[in-house]
Design a protein around this motif. Structure first.
Motif, PDB file in Angstrom:
ATOM      1  N   ILE A 131      -4.353  -5.038  10.653  1.00  0.00           N
ATOM      2  CA  ILE A 131      -4.486  -3.759   9.954  1.00  0.00           C
ATOM      3  C   ILE A 131      -3.996  -2.660  10.892  1.00  0.00           C
ATOM      4  O   ILE A 131      -4.309  -2.666  12.089  1.00  0.00           O
ATOM      5  N   LEU A 148      -5.349   3.802   6.608  1.00  0.00           N
ATOM      6  CA  LEU A 148      -5.298   2.384   6.936  1.00  0.00           C
ATOM      7  C   LEU A 148      -4.281   1.686   6.050  1.00  0.00           C
ATOM      8  O   LEU A 148      -4.114   2.028   4.883  1.00  0.00           O
ATOM      9  N   SER A 149      -3.628   0.676   6.632  1.00  0.00           N
ATOM     10  CA  SER A 149      -2.688  -0.145   5.880  1.00  0.00           C
ATOM     11  C   SER A 149      -2.846  -1.591   6.333  1.00  0.00           C
ATOM     12  O   SER A 149      -2.888  -1.872   7.532  1.00  0.00           O
ATOM     13  N   CYS A 150      -2.959  -2.507   5.368  1.00  0.00           N
ATOM     14  CA  CYS A 150      -3.211  -3.917   5.670  1.00  0.00           C
ATOM     15  C   CYS A 150      -1.913  -4.703   5.794  1.00  0.00           C
ATOM     16  O   CYS A 150      -0.935  -4.450   5.083  1.00  0.00           O
ATOM     17  N   GLN A 156      -8.424  -7.043   0.383  1.00  0.00           N
ATOM     18  CA  GLN A 156      -9.538  -6.229  -0.086  1.00  0.00           C
ATOM     19  C   GLN A 156     -10.773  -6.399   0.771  1.00  0.00           C
ATOM     20  O   GLN A 156     -11.492  -5.438   1.052  1.00  0.00           O
ATOM     21  N   GLU A 158     -11.026  -7.126   3.968  1.00  0.00           N
ATOM     22  CA  GLU A 158     -10.871  -6.410   5.227  1.00  0.00           C
ATOM     23  C   GLU A 158     -10.900  -4.895   4.999  1.00  0.00           C
ATOM     24  O   GLU A 158     -11.449  -4.142   5.819  1.00  0.00           O
ATOM     25  N   GLU A 159     -10.310  -4.441   3.900  1.00  0.00           N
ATOM     26  CA  GLU A 159     -10.362  -3.017   3.576  1.00  0.00           C
ATOM     27  C   GLU A 159     -11.808  -2.546   3.423  1.00  0.00           C
ATOM     28  O   GLU A 159     -12.198  -1.496   3.940  1.00  0.00           O
ATOM     29  N   THR A 160     -12.606  -3.328   2.710  1.00  0.00           N
ATOM     30  CA  THR A 160     -14.004  -2.966   2.487  1.00  0.00           C
ATOM     31  C   THR A 160     -14.773  -2.925   3.807  1.00  0.00           C
ATOM     32  O   THR A 160     -15.585  -2.015   4.045  1.00  0.00           O
ATOM     33  N   LYS A 163     -13.698   0.196   5.675  1.00  0.00           N
ATOM     34  CA  LYS A 163     -14.226   1.382   5.006  1.00  0.00           C
ATOM     35  C   LYS A 163     -15.694   1.577   5.363  1.00  0.00           C
ATOM     36  O   LYS A 163     -16.150   2.701   5.639  1.00  0.00           O
ATOM     37  N   PHE A 174      -6.705   4.483   2.221  1.00  0.00           N
ATOM     38  CA  PHE A 174      -5.829   3.332   2.346  1.00  0.00           C
ATOM     39  C   PHE A 174      -4.500   3.637   1.678  1.00  0.00           C
ATOM     40  O   PHE A 174      -4.445   4.370   0.690  1.00  0.00           O
TER      41      PHE A 174
END
Length: 288
Positions: A131, A148-150, A156, A158-160, A163, A174
């Motif tokens: 990330i 952020l950019s995955c 999802q 990892e985004e959560t 966050k 994101f």
């Protein structure tokens, strides 16, 4: 590899209350992000470890209860989520050093401007979850703006996780990686642009007879108040500007002076120049 303290769940679904977090690099951005993570109350300071080659910046982390070391390998072996918080030109050296210890259990979060996800994934073992995150200096006060950019192996979940952990640092958004360089110009470098504006505002008041120290305090509070109002009112900048500008009044005369001086074009140009420089750094790193 030891990941003591992680959840009994699979490593692909870590419990944020137990996750072990590492930082490689101990500068201001690392400190701001670490403070934000601690502020969630979900990760005890003892679950965070940070490495740096010297002791210069480590004492402030120790005061927060964070473990410190001079070994990047120790950070990798002790952590599940690892933030790369070193200068862009050092990233290849660090990844070359740690890559043999990176597994699919790890999530690697880069805070380096100009270093693309493709470059990070190329320098790390195949399948590594990567990330990119771009914070800014106000993260130190939990008033930052983070984008952020995955990478191709993160999603999802990892985004959560990010966050949840980074929410107290400020605004967390994101987006596609193509927005990262613009974010560097807008928010990363933009902080310095605001300081230049604050200095100019204060100098204008000094020119008109106000004591310098008082002018600086009022300029700072003016920018703070305007920023909070812009953030929380839900109104566009133009709408708020119109509310201040009365016909024939002081503000519209001042704005006319800004326009004559090319203020708007200069601000746009500053963001563009900083964004292009971030892109150049990324392209340069690719060639190396």
């Amino acid at each position: 590899m030891s990941l003591s303290g992680t959840s009994d769940k699979t490593s692909d679904s870590p419990d944020v209350f137990q996750i072990q977090i590492g930082f490689i690099g101990a500068g201001n951005m690392a400190f701001g992000v670490a403070q934000g993570i601690i502020a969630t109350g979900k990760v005890p300071p003892g679950n965070i470890i940070i490495s740096a080659p010297s002791m210069n910046n480590l004492p402030r982390f120790k005061e927060k209860g964070v473990s410190v070391t001079h070994s990047n390998h120790e950070v990798v072996q002790a952590s599940h989520l690892i933030f790369l918080a070193v200068k862009p030109h050092i990233i290849p050296q660090v990844l070359n050093e740690i890559s043999q210890n990176v597994t699919k259990e790890h999530i690697i979060v880069s805070m380096a401007a100009g270093i693309t996800i493709a470059t990070l994934e190329e320098l790390l073992p195949a399948g590594t979850r990567v990330i990119r995150i771009m914070p800014n200096l106000p993260c130190m006060l939990l008033e930052g703006a983070l984008l952020l950019s995955c990478g191709s192996h993160a999603g999802q979940q990892e985004e959560t996780l990010l966050k949840t952990l980074l929410g107290p640092c400020g605004l967390v958004e994101f987006g596609p990686e193509s927005w990262i360089d613009a974010h560097v110009g807008l928010s990363g470098s933009g902080v310095a642009f605001v300081y230049v504006f604050a200095e100019a505002l204060a100098d204008g008041a000094v020119k008109m007879g106000m004591p310098s120290a008082l002018a600086r305090r009022i300029a700072a509070q003016t920018i703070l108040g305007a920023g909070v109002l812009l953030r929380d009112s839900g109104k566009l900048p133009a709408e708020l500007k119109a509310e201040v500008c009365t016909p024939g009044g002081t503000t519209i005369h001042g704005i006319h002076a800004l326009e004559k001086g090319g203020f708007r074009a200069a601000a746009i140009g500053a963001v563009e120049a900083a964004s292009e420089r971030a892109r150049e750094l990324g392209n340069k790193q690719k060639k190396n």
